[in-house]
Design an enzyme around this catalytic site. Structure first.
Site, PDB file in Angstrom:
ATOM      1  N   ILE A 465     -50.495  50.815  34.629  1.00 55.89           N
ATOM      2  CA  ILE A 465     -51.727  51.354  34.050  1.00 55.89           C
ATOM      3  C   ILE A 465     -51.703  51.289  32.522  1.00 55.89           C
ATOM      4  O   ILE A 465     -52.472  51.956  31.846  1.00 55.89           O
ATOM      5  CB  ILE A 465     -52.016  52.788  34.550  1.00 55.89           C
ATOM      6  N   VAL A 720     -41.753  59.403  31.663  1.00 53.80           N
ATOM      7  CA  VAL A 720     -42.192  59.865  30.343  1.00 53.80           C
ATOM      8  C   VAL A 720     -43.706  59.892  30.162  1.00 53.80           C
ATOM      9  O   VAL A 720     -44.187  60.232  29.098  1.00 53.80           O
ATOM     10  CB  VAL A 720     -41.591  59.011  29.207  1.00 53.80           C
ATOM     11  N   GLU A 722     -46.448  61.735  31.216  1.00 50.13           N
ATOM     12  CA  GLU A 722     -47.326  62.889  31.030  1.00 50.13           C
ATOM     13  C   GLU A 722     -46.753  63.974  30.140  1.00 50.13           C
ATOM     14  O   GLU A 722     -47.484  64.680  29.452  1.00 50.13           O
ATOM     15  CB  GLU A 722     -47.662  63.479  32.412  1.00 50.13           C
TER      16      GLU A 722
HETATM   17 MO1  MOS Z   1     -51.299  61.410  36.218  1.00 44.98          MO
HETATM   18  S1  MOS Z   1     -52.647  62.942  35.790  1.00 44.98           S
HETATM   19  O1  MOS Z   1     -50.670  61.830  37.741  1.00 44.98           O
HETATM   20  O2  MOS Z   1     -52.252  59.999  36.222  1.00 44.98           O
END
Ligand code: MOS
Length: 762
Positions: A465, A720, A722
């Site tokens: 992501i 790392v 969040e």
């Molecule tokens: Mo995170 S809030 O589990 O993308």
């Protein structure tokens, strides 16, 4: 450790490795969901409700359906059947429980009430505006104040007798802290391209979990799971807002099936504020009891969290409270308050981030009440074991985070009196706060393929992501094989690949490592066996365990190999001897060697279950206050984190830096406002919803302690993504108090708050 000094392949673990997908992104060749185009593609645009509560009395499409290019209009009167996903079905999760257009009821402003599909985007947009709707309007409840809630509260983590302990505590702090609705707003907006081929559909999505997304779409459409494929090769981030599917995905799939044409739909920036989740508002009352010398005797954390009418979403603000500090008496209670807003969603560090704003702010206030240094108060109450779960910590170095950060920011020079520190005609404020976030090893499958063209392919149905997941896979393969990174191809973001984890909870790295290691080890063992068994191979007849594989070459163990020059990339100088692996494949006439590896989840591992698994950190913030013009700036953030072993220093550091930036936004800028009469998120655009820009940013400094946590996996890596956002806002508001004497308990800090400062001169 710098890249160019590495002398062995394993040194890539922990190095500063640039992202292998970086060039694709910077050159614009990486394709995101709505970049996909197909012959005959039609465009869908959703029509949104302009009320937040009530019913559709009539919906008139007679003008719209006659407009140029219009192919289809769906609404509650003619929508195809779509199914509900039972809440919290054990192998799939959706964001919004109610299927789109299920009935005529309106629950929140912006709810999709129709979808128009046309030949072009412009035609679809024009026709969407021509859909006429009449409503029976009820007064919406978007009241931001949650404190009038009188519903049931759930108790958790209770130990000892917190009420009795508070009643007899020599020092009691009792304050309420408020965090507003915040909206994720990743750069790339949510979008879908749905393409049917017979009974099967391929969905190009921006999804943090292609495997989950596939199951949800299969359930919602009522078709077999093997008939759905979800592709998310590149994602312009998600921050939790893309963990689970949103209704636009269902709309695209249904419309594309009806028309038998590919259909594209995308949220616009305004829809990002109403239709795809937000961090809900919280109001948290914290009561702390302490002895005069600063030992905690009681903690009560009673919080309210806002949710929508149809979803039981809880922002679990009390998750870190039971184990961060040692304290014999404690209770956490939760109340869920319903409002006419879209479904909330997890947002970076859900629960912990607002929860630690409250708890850490309260600790700062308690320290002041006790005339104690807030750093000393933290150290004095540091927990030696998880008193909530009654388990030992797998690895916790929070004290060292505090002490290292204190050294870096020169905390001992801090004079405690507000407004007492100055520099260059400005008042300086210093504040600190702690951070924590859970760790776990979730299931993951990966395959590694040694290919006849000299390349290595790695495959897993997880996704990157933007955090560096592609690169982590390649690092593991390089570490074991020495094959240069530019000859390693990583395939992610496709639900047809071997099943991998959702990119959530900062748990992908720790899940990927064991599966990939085991796959690459099996592939290498098979390669060495084949080298020994194949007639014509220079190793024919040798014992496989006398052979080795390094720098992409099969050789005898006795011939140790060394790379000279830059590792990781092709063109390194190799000392000769041995043969490249592709030559072994050729001699054996093999199309490749593929092996599969699996990660055993920590919740199935008795060893891991015997420990409390968490990462820790501390932020130190410095602010500058100019009283004569009432200007506040964050001038410095020093972050020291204990996240286990860091696999990629560069990507890991980027995560904490990005989170610190987001923390400046949380502390000073971000808040979604709902207009009370219509329930519309009225600042739903990037002009009015403020996020930090480069000019707002302080000097940022990130340090990892880098202690491996071998309970989590054999690399000792936790995660790392969040944790970096936890603790930033309370460190900043503590610094604001130190500079201005104003205690801000409701975020974000506003100029109106600071105008009350009695510190009038620098
Ligand atoms: Mo995170 S809030 O589990 O993308």
């Amino acid at each position: 450790m710098a890249v160019d000094t590495l002398s062995n392949a394993a040194g890539i673990i922990g190095a500063q490795v640039p992202r292998i997908d970086g060039p694709l992104k910077t050159s614009g060749t990486a394709r995101y969901a709505v970049d996909y185009d197909f012959p005959g593609l039609a465009h869908a645009v959703a029509v949104q409700s302009t009320i937040a509560s009530g019913r559709i009395r009539s919906l008139d499409v007679s003008t719209a359906e006659k407009m140029p290019g219009v192919l289809l209009i769906y609404h509650h009167g003619n929508m195809e059947r779509v199914y509900r996903l039972f809440p919290r079905q054990d192998d799939a999760t959706t964001s919004e429980a109610r299927p789109p257009f299920e009935d005529e009821n309106i629950y929140y402003w912006g709810q999709y009430i129709a979808v128009v599909v046309a030949e072009t985007l412009e035609q679809a947009r024009a026709a969407a505006r021509a859909v006429r709707v009449e409503y029976e309007t009820d007064k919406p409840n978007v009241n931001p104040k949650l404190s009038d809630f009188d519903g049931p509260r759930q108790s958790s983590w209770k130990r000892g007798d917190p009420d009795k302990a508070l009643a007899s505590a020599p020092v009691v702090l009792d304050q309420t802290y408020v965090t507003p609705v915040e909206t994720h707003n990743p750069m790339e907006m949510h979008g879908t391209v749905a393409v049917w081929d017979g009974d099967s559909v391929t969905m190009y999505e921006s999804s943090q979990g292609v495997v989950n997304h596939r199951i949800v779409i299969a359930e919602v459409l009522g078709i077999p799971r093997e008939n759905v494929r979800v592709i998310s090769r590149f994602i312009g981030s998600g921050f939790g807002g893309k963990l689970f599917p949103w209704p636009q995905s269902t709309l695209a799939a249904v419309a594309a099936r009806t028309l038998n044409r590919p259909v594209k739909i995308s949220c616009d920036r305004r829809m990002m504020f109403s239709n795809v989740g937000h961090r809900p508002r919280t109001e948290q009352r914290i009561r702390l009891g302490a002895t005069p010398d600063g030992k905690l005797t009681a903690i009560r954390h009673d919080f309210l969290t806002q949710t929508s009418l149809n979803e039981d979403f809880i922002e679990h603000c009390g998750e870190q409270t039971p184990f961060l500090y040692s304290c014999p008496n404690l209770e956490v209670t939760t109340g869920m308050v319903r409002r006419n807003v879209g479904a909330p969603a997890p947002m970076r560090g859900p629960g912990a981030v607002p929860g630690l704003f409250a708890l850490e702010s309260a600790m700062d206030e308690l320290a002041i009440r006790l005339r104690m240094d807030p750093l000393e108060l933290r150290l004095k109450n540091d927990a030696g074991r998880d008193e909530g779960r009654n388990l030992p910590f797998s690895s916790r170095h929070l004290k060292e985070c505090y002490l290292t950060g204190a050294e870096k920011i020169n905390w001992k020079q801090r004079s405690p009196e507000p407004g007492s520190m100055h520099r260059n005609g400005k008042v300086i404020g210093l504040g600190l706060a702690g951070a924590s976030w859970g760790a776990a090893r979730v299931p993951c499958t990966a395959t590694v393929e040694l290919c006849p063209n000299g390349r290595v392919c790695v495959r897993s149905a997880t996704q990157d992501i933007g955090t560096g997941t592609y690169t982590i896979f390649a690092q593991v393969v390089h570490a074991r094989t020495g094959v240069p990174l530019d000859r390693i191809d990583v395939f992610l973001g496709d639900s047809s690949l071997p099943e991998g984890p959702t990119s959530g909870g900062s748990m992908v790295t720790s899940a990927v490592l064991p599966a990939t290691t085991s796959a690459v080890n099996s592939a290498v063992n098979r390669l060495l066996n084949i080298a020994a068994l194949t007639p014509g191979s220079p190793f024919h007849g040798m014992k496989p365990d006398t052979l080795a594989f390094s720098n992409g070459m099969v050789h005898q163990k006795s011939e140790s190999r060394q790379v000279v020059g830059a590792a990781f990339r092709s063109g390194s100088q190799l000392t000769a001897n041995g043969i490249p692996f592709e030559q072994v494949l050729k001699l054996a006439n093999l199309s490749g060697i593929t092996a599969t590896g699996r990660t055993q989840p920590s919740f199935d591992d008795p060893k891991a279950k015997a420990y409390s698994l968490h990462s820790y950190g501390a932020h130190f913030a410095e602010v500058e206050w100019e009283p004569d013009i009432a200007r506040l700036r964050v001038s410095r953030i020093v972050s020291v984190f204990d996240c286990g072993r860091i696999i990629n220093q560069k990507a890991g550091t980027n995560q904490i830096l990005g989170a610190a930036v987001m923390g400046v936004g949380m502390a000073l800028l971000e808040e979604t406002h709902y207009e009370p009469r219509t329930g519309q998120p009225i600042n739903g655009n990037f002009a009015d919803y403020l996020v930090p820009t480069c000019a707002d940013l302080p000097d940022l400094d990130v340090t990892f302690l880098d202690y491996p946590d071998y309970i989590v996996n054999e690399y000792g890596a936790r995660g790392v993504g969040e944790i970096g956002l936890a603790g930033v806002a309370p460190a900043i508001t503590a610094a604001v108090h130190h500079a201005t004497g104003v205690r801000v308990r409701e975020l974000p800090v506003r100029i109106e708050d600071l105008l009350q400062s009695r510190i009038l001169e620098a």
